[in-house]
Design a protein around this motif. Structure first.
Motif, mmCIF file in Angstrom:
data_model
loop_
_atom_site.group_PDB
_atom_site.id
_atom_site.type_symbol
_atom_site.label_atom_id
_atom_site.label_comp_id
_atom_site.label_asym_id
_atom_site.label_seq_id
_atom_site.Cartn_x
_atom_site.Cartn_y
_atom_site.Cartn_z
ATOM 1 N N ARG A 110 0.839 -1.200 0.000
ATOM 2 C CA ARG A 110 0.000 0.000 0.000
ATOM 3 C C ARG A 110 0.871 1.247 0.000
ATOM 4 N NH1 ARG A 110 -4.823 2.428 1.337
ATOM 5 N NH2 ARG A 110 -6.062 0.593 1.707
ATOM 6 N N GLU A 111 1.831 1.311 0.913
ATOM 7 C CA GLU A 111 2.717 2.474 0.997
ATOM 8 C C GLU A 111 3.571 2.616 -0.260
ATOM 9 O OE1 GLU A 111 4.848 1.637 4.561
ATOM 10 O OE2 GLU A 111 3.194 2.258 5.861
ATOM 11 N N THR A 112 4.054 1.489 -0.747
ATOM 12 C CA THR A 112 4.886 1.510 -1.948
ATOM 13 C C THR A 112 4.086 2.010 -3.141
ATOM 14 O OG1 THR A 112 6.179 -0.331 -1.080
ATOM 15 C CG2 THR A 112 6.349 0.089 -3.440
ATOM 16 N N LEU A 113 2.858 1.540 -3.266
ATOM 17 C CA LEU A 113 2.000 1.993 -4.362
ATOM 18 C C LEU A 113 1.684 3.484 -4.244
ATOM 19 C CD1 LEU A 113 -0.340 -1.096 -4.500
ATOM 20 C CD2 LEU A 113 0.938 -0.189 -6.468
ATOM 21 N N ALA A 114 1.376 3.945 -3.048
ATOM 22 C CA ALA A 114 1.063 5.364 -2.847
ATOM 23 C C ALA A 114 2.270 6.234 -3.167
ATOM 24 C CB ALA A 114 0.588 5.593 -1.417
ATOM 25 N N GLU A 115 3.437 5.800 -2.724
ATOM 26 C CA GLU A 115 4.660 6.556 -3.010
ATOM 27 C C GLU A 115 4.933 6.595 -4.512
ATOM 28 O OE1 GLU A 115 9.420 6.059 -2.310
ATOM 29 O OE2 GLU A 115 8.086 5.407 -0.694
ATOM 30 N N ALA A 116 4.800 5.459 -5.168
ATOM 31 C CA ALA A 116 5.026 5.398 -6.616
ATOM 32 C C ALA A 116 4.032 6.292 -7.354
ATOM 33 C CB ALA A 116 4.908 3.953 -7.107
ATOM 34 N N ALA A 117 2.774 6.251 -6.938
ATOM 35 C CA ALA A 117 1.754 7.074 -7.585
ATOM 36 C C ALA A 117 2.087 8.557 -7.441
ATOM 37 C CB ALA A 117 0.380 6.780 -6.984
ATOM 38 N N CYS A 118 2.438 8.976 -6.248
ATOM 39 C CA CYS A 118 2.739 10.399 -6.032
ATOM 40 C C CYS A 118 3.967 10.844 -6.827
ATOM 41 C CB CYS A 118 2.923 10.679 -4.546
ATOM 42 S SG CYS A 118 1.368 10.605 -3.631
ATOM 43 N N GLU A 119 4.975 9.995 -6.870
ATOM 44 C CA GLU A 119 6.152 10.315 -7.688
ATOM 45 C C GLU A 119 5.756 10.518 -9.144
ATOM 46 O OE1 GLU A 119 8.857 7.044 -7.206
ATOM 47 O OE2 GLU A 119 9.480 7.674 -5.192
ATOM 48 N N LEU A 120 4.952 9.602 -9.660
ATOM 49 C CA LEU A 120 4.540 9.683 -11.064
ATOM 50 C C LEU A 120 3.623 10.876 -11.315
ATOM 51 C CD1 LEU A 120 4.059 5.885 -11.673
ATOM 52 C CD2 LEU A 120 5.664 7.370 -12.902
ATOM 53 N N PHE A 121 2.733 11.174 -10.379
ATOM 54 C CA PHE A 121 1.867 12.346 -10.545
ATOM 55 C C PHE A 121 2.713 13.617 -10.633
ATOM 56 C CE2 PHE A 121 -1.702 10.097 -7.928
ATOM 57 C CZ PHE A 121 -1.939 9.224 -8.983
ATOM 58 N N LEU A 122 3.779 13.687 -9.833
ATOM 59 C CA LEU A 122 4.667 14.855 -9.889
ATOM 60 C C LEU A 122 5.471 14.889 -11.191
ATOM 61 C CD1 LEU A 122 5.984 15.139 -6.228
ATOM 62 C CD2 LEU A 122 4.813 16.936 -7.519
ATOM 63 N N GLU A 123 5.922 13.726 -11.639
ATOM 64 C CA GLU A 123 6.743 13.661 -12.850
ATOM 65 C C GLU A 123 5.935 13.867 -14.128
ATOM 66 O OE1 GLU A 123 8.751 9.870 -12.874
ATOM 67 O OE2 GLU A 123 9.627 10.248 -10.892
ATOM 68 N N ARG A 124 4.794 13.173 -14.225
ATOM 69 C CA ARG A 124 4.049 13.123 -15.484
ATOM 70 C C ARG A 124 2.715 13.853 -15.442
ATOM 71 N NH1 ARG A 124 4.432 6.634 -16.755
ATOM 72 N NH2 ARG A 124 6.689 6.501 -16.617
ATOM 73 N N GLY A 125 2.184 14.043 -14.245
ATOM 74 C CA GLY A 125 0.834 14.564 -14.092
ATOM 75 C C GLY A 125 -0.135 13.420 -13.861
ATOM 76 N N TYR A 126 -1.229 13.745 -13.233
ATOM 77 C CA TYR A 126 -2.223 12.734 -12.848
ATOM 78 C C TYR A 126 -2.823 12.042 -14.063
ATOM 79 C CZ TYR A 126 -6.385 10.747 -10.664
ATOM 80 O OH TYR A 126 -7.369 9.892 -10.239
ATOM 81 N N ASP A 127 -3.290 12.810 -15.040
ATOM 82 C CA ASP A 127 -3.959 12.218 -16.200
ATOM 83 C C ASP A 127 -3.035 11.351 -17.034
ATOM 84 O OD1 ASP A 127 -6.430 13.301 -15.562
ATOM 85 O OD2 ASP A 127 -6.094 15.118 -16.754
ATOM 86 N N ALA A 128 -1.753 11.673 -17.076
ATOM 87 C CA ALA A 128 -0.801 10.919 -17.895
ATOM 88 C C ALA A 128 -0.257 9.686 -17.178
ATOM 89 C CB ALA A 128 0.354 11.824 -18.314
ATOM 90 N N THR A 129 -0.696 9.461 -15.948
ATOM 91 C CA THR A 129 -0.234 8.309 -15.169
ATOM 92 C C THR A 129 -1.338 7.262 -15.125
ATOM 93 O OG1 THR A 129 1.155 9.730 -13.785
ATOM 94 C CG2 THR A 129 0.597 7.557 -12.917
ATOM 95 N N SER A 130 -1.000 6.043 -15.499
ATOM 96 C CA SER A 130 -1.977 4.950 -15.472
ATOM 97 C C SER A 130 -1.722 4.045 -14.263
ATOM 98 C CB SER A 130 -1.872 4.120 -16.752
ATOM 99 O OG SER A 130 -0.638 3.422 -16.778
ATOM 100 N N VAL A 131 -2.681 3.203 -13.971
ATOM 101 C CA VAL A 131 -2.502 2.206 -12.911
ATOM 102 C C VAL A 131 -1.323 1.308 -13.271
ATOM 103 C CG1 VAL A 131 -3.547 0.190 -11.797
ATOM 104 C CG2 VAL A 131 -4.890 2.276 -12.106
ATOM 105 N N ALA A 132 -1.177 0.966 -14.546
ATOM 106 C CA ALA A 132 -0.047 0.132 -14.982
ATOM 107 C C ALA A 132 1.284 0.825 -14.700
ATOM 108 C CB ALA A 132 -0.174 -0.199 -16.464
ATOM 109 N N ASP A 133 1.336 2.141 -14.921
ATOM 110 C CA ASP A 133 2.557 2.887 -14.614
ATOM 111 C C ASP A 133 2.881 2.806 -13.124
ATOM 112 O OD1 ASP A 133 2.760 3.810 -17.290
ATOM 113 O OD2 ASP A 133 1.558 5.605 -16.830
#
Length: 194
Positions: A15-38
């Motif tokens: 859970r923590e790893t997924l949340a951290e990965a998601a936030c990193e990607l949202f900062l790098e790519r933006g929310y809309d450009a980030t998929s669950v697969a990413d």
């Protein structure tokens, strides 16, 4: 024993790893450009693991607050017809106690950089409506007339969501979210419960 999924990073929980990965990607790519697969690829877990913890990409941001709103609903339900302004406010303040910086706090603080302005506005409105309904039901159960109960519920819910936003925007080290909420709720003193 800790294992590492990425160089230098001990694997905490998925859970923590997924949340951290998601936030990193949202900062790098933006929310809309980030998929669950990413997110799952970055976290080094399977897609099914993601859905064991979160129902959607948006849930990564909101699951912590949603659990607290569930707790508010249960606590207010236990009060039944004994709900009054002081008891409700105490439950709301307690719900934010110990709210540590999490994906939602990071998103609120970095909403534009993460491309989350529209998403947070829409999803905040859903939580606002849900919490307002919970508080209004408690007020109504205690004998407050329905229209007043709806107004009281909306005001208290707005205080909670606004306090979280203000706390996140000023930085987590500035003050505790429950302190910000207690101050916001004091501005509702003229809004009588009954």
């Amino acid at each position: 024993m800790t294992t590492t999924s990425r160089a230098g990073r001990p694997k905490a929980s998925s859970r923590e790893t997924l949340a951290e990965a998601a936030c990193e990607l949202f900062l790098e790519r933006g929310y809309d450009a980030t998929s669950v697969a990413d997110i799952t690829q970055r976290a080094g877990v399977s897609r099914s693991s993601f859905f064991n913890y979160f129902s959607s990409k948006s849930d990564v941001l909101w699951s912590g607050l949603d659990a607290r709103i569930d707790g508010v609903g249960a606590a207010l339900g236990e009060l039944g017809d004994r709900a009054d302004a002081a008891a409700v406010r105490s439950i709301l303040v307690d719900a934010l106690r110990g709210f540590a910086p999490d994906p939602l706090a990071l998103a609120l603080r970095n909403r534009t950089a993460m491309g989350l302005d529209d998403e947070l506005t829409r999803d905040s409105a859903l939580r606002l409506a849900r919490l307002a309904s919970i508080v209004a039901s408690a007020a109504s159960a205690s004998g407050v007339p329905r229209i007043r109960a709806d107004v009281v519920g909306a005001a208290h819910a707005a205080a909670v969501l606004s306090s979280l936003r203000a706390w996140a925007e000023q930085g987590a080290g500035y003050s505790a979210p429950e302190t910000v909420l207690a101050d916001a709720l004091s501005s509702l003193d003229d809004l009588r419960w009954g």
